[in-house]
Every structure is written in C-alpha cells, then in structure tokens.
Enzyme design. Structure first.
Site, PDB file in Angstrom:
ATOM      1  N   HIS A 183      -7.463  -5.939  -0.289  1.00  0.00           N
ATOM      2  CA  HIS A 183      -6.202  -5.230  -0.092  1.00  0.00           C
ATOM      3  C   HIS A 183      -5.186  -6.042   0.715  1.00  0.00           C
ATOM      4  CE1 HIS A 183      -3.969  -1.542  -0.428  1.00  0.00           C
ATOM      5  NE2 HIS A 183      -3.964  -1.262   0.851  1.00  0.00           N
TER       6      HIS A 183
ATOM      7  N   ASP B 285      -9.408  -5.290  -4.518  1.00  0.00           N
ATOM      8  CA  ASP B 285      -8.448  -4.417  -3.849  1.00  0.00           C
ATOM      9  C   ASP B 285      -8.816  -2.944  -3.985  1.00  0.00           C
ATOM     10  OD1 ASP B 285      -6.023  -3.390  -2.768  1.00  0.00           O
ATOM     11  OD2 ASP B 285      -4.874  -4.989  -3.719  1.00  0.00           O
TER      12      ASP B 285
ATOM     13  N   SER C   7       0.845  -1.196   0.000  1.00  0.00           N
ATOM     14  CA  SER C   7       0.000   0.000   0.000  1.00  0.00           C
ATOM     15  C   SER C   7       0.888   1.256   0.000  1.00  0.00           C
ATOM     16  CB  SER C   7      -0.956  -0.059   1.199  1.00  0.00           C
ATOM     17  OG  SER C   7      -1.998   0.863   1.071  1.00  0.00           O
TER      18      SER C   7
END
Length: 300
Positions: free
Chosen positions: A279, A252, A111
């Site tokens: 995610h 995601d 991320s």
C-alpha cells in the site's frame, strides 16, 4: 529546502475550526503546486511526507495538511457521527485552496485521500486542477471491502480466524486481534520492517484520537460499518477530464479489482502497478515511484 507551516480557519456551521498545513517550497515561485491528501480517514499527514521528494527532485511546491479531526488540526468534540462526511472534507480542501491563494494546482490522494480526491474532482470539477494522481484508492467502499476481504481469505487460517472472531465479538481492542492485524499490515500496508518513523507517527496519531477512523470506517479495513459504508463515486468518475495517474502495488490493500474502474471510466488515464510494493509504494519503491509521479506531474 524551504519549509513553512501555518493554520487557516475553517468554518462549519456556527463553529470555526482550524486546518494545520505544511508547505515545502515557495508557493509564489510560479511553479504549479501539488496538494497532498492523506489517507485514513484519520491518519495524520506524517506518513505521506516522502512526497516532499517532488520538491527536492522536481522543484514542485508540495502542500501537506492534517485533515480536520487528526494531528495538528482541530479535533471537534461532541459532534454527531453525521458531522463526518465526504462533503466536510471537500469543503475543507476548497477552504485551504482559497486561504492559500491557490489557483492552478495538481492533486494527489493516497488511499482514503484518493477516494476523497476522486469524489471531489468528479463532483466539484475545480477549474484550477491540472493533473490528478490516485494512489492505492478505490471509487467505492464496496470495491475496497471486496479487495481487502480477498486478501483476508489468503492469510494463514489461524490469523484469519483470529481477526474474524474478534470483529464478530466486538473485541478488536484485544492484543490478539492487534497481533493478527499486524500480520495483515506487514504484508499489505507496508512491507518495510520496522516501519518508517513517519508511518508509525501517523498510526500513533490515529490511536491517540481514533474518532474519525472509527466513525467513518469502523473497526478495520474489512468491516466497514461507519458513515462511509455505502460511499461510492462510481457513477461520476467518467466526468474526470484531467490527465490522471493511477498507482497501486502488487500486494496492495487496493488490489486491481478496486482500482480497475478508474482505468476503465476516466478518459485520460495511465495505470502503474509497482511489483515490489504493497500500500506504500512511495516508501517501498521510493526512487522509481517519484520518478514516475514527478514526470507525470511535470509532463516530461
């Protein structure tokens, strides 16, 4: 499993802060370690602890650390918003590598950690880096917002309208807003119910001190008004010359529109999308995820 923790001094201007780290495995084993960059910005390292599987399954030493401003690392007080920059976190990464005596290493970023990793590698070209994993990341904040906004529009109308209303009115501390965000999180952040303890711990740490997240991003994943608003490394990622693995999940936050430029521009790249994940594929499809990542890092 051998495990150690410690702190290293991190100097910024005339101030000295401390970065807390945690290592699974032996850094003197001769096996190239992995450095793990957590997301947020402003989540603690706890939620990426499943990456210790790289040690238990492949004997790879894994280095975790809390980026400055979160968890067990220093929490700078009364600093201007301009303090919180990508450069700050790149300097912190360089510092921890130097302090731990790391010469050759692999880098994994998830991320925001993947955004930081991409920026770091494409701008500083660390000579000791051998392999790179960019997990559920984007090369620009504009692409991240495009991705999350697409998902927001697909939420039930009442949920979407609630989220947009409170962001527009600046009332994102309202329980109604949080309830709406929880619907988004359950579909696009982690589909496991209840959330794993490590993930809940990271969110609790961010809620205890939200300065980094709110300063760099803003109120949410859709409304970026912080110091990262105009961030991009799109013009540099073609210079990433090490073997690179991209991952994302079908549901995601980092949809294909956000990930695609990495695949298009990085010369030596492989892309894997996890069909049953959002995610957090390393929670949602843990065995398959670490089989793929471990084999990539070991070249098997």
């Amino acid at each position: 499993m051998s495990e150690s923790t410690g702190k290293v001094d991190f100097c910024v201007g005339n101030e000295t802060y401390q970065t807390w780290y945690r290592v699974f495995g032996d850094l003197n084993s001769g096996i190239r370690p992995v450095v793990m960059l957590h997301g947020g910005p402003g989540l603690s390292h706890h939620y990426v602890l499943p990456y210790k599987d790289l040690h238990t399954r492949f004997n790879i030493p894994v280095i975790f650390y809390d980026q400055i401003g979160i968890g067990e690392s220093s929490h700078p007080k009364d600093v201007p918003k301009e303090f919180w920059t990508v450069k700050l976190f790149m300097d912190e990464l360089d510092n921890i590598l130097e302090c731990l005596g790391i010469k050759d290493f692999d880098l994994v970023g998830h991320s925001w950690g993947g955004m930081l990793a991409a920026h770091y590698v494409s701008h500083r070209h660390p000579p000791g880096l051998r392999r790179l994993v960019l997990a559920s990341a984007a090369p620009s904040m504009a692409l991240w917002v495009e991705s999350t906004r697409q998902l927001l529009q697909k939420l039930p109308e009442n949920v979407r309208e609630t989220i947009e209303k409170h962001e527009r009115e600046g009332s994102t501390d309202d329980p109604e807003y949080q309830a709406g965000m929880n619907v988004f999180y359950a579909k696009h952040v982690c589909k496991i119910t209840p959330w794993p303890e490590e993930l809940s711990s990271s969110f609790a740490a961010m809620q205890a001190d939200p300065v980094v997240y709110s300063t760099m991003l803003g109120p949410s994943e859709f409304t970026i008004v912080g110091t990262l608003k105009d961030w991009s490394c799109l013009d540099q990622i073609h210079t990433i010359d090490c073997p690179t693995l991209l991952t994302n999940g079908a549901d995601d936050e980092a949809q294909d529109v956000a990930v695609q430029p990495f695949f298009t521009k990085i010369p030596k790249v492989r892309w894997v999308t996890f069909a049953n994940s959002s995610h957090m594929a390393f929670f949602e499809e843990r065995d398959r995820y670490f089989e793929i990542v471990g084999k990539f890092l070991t070249g098997t």
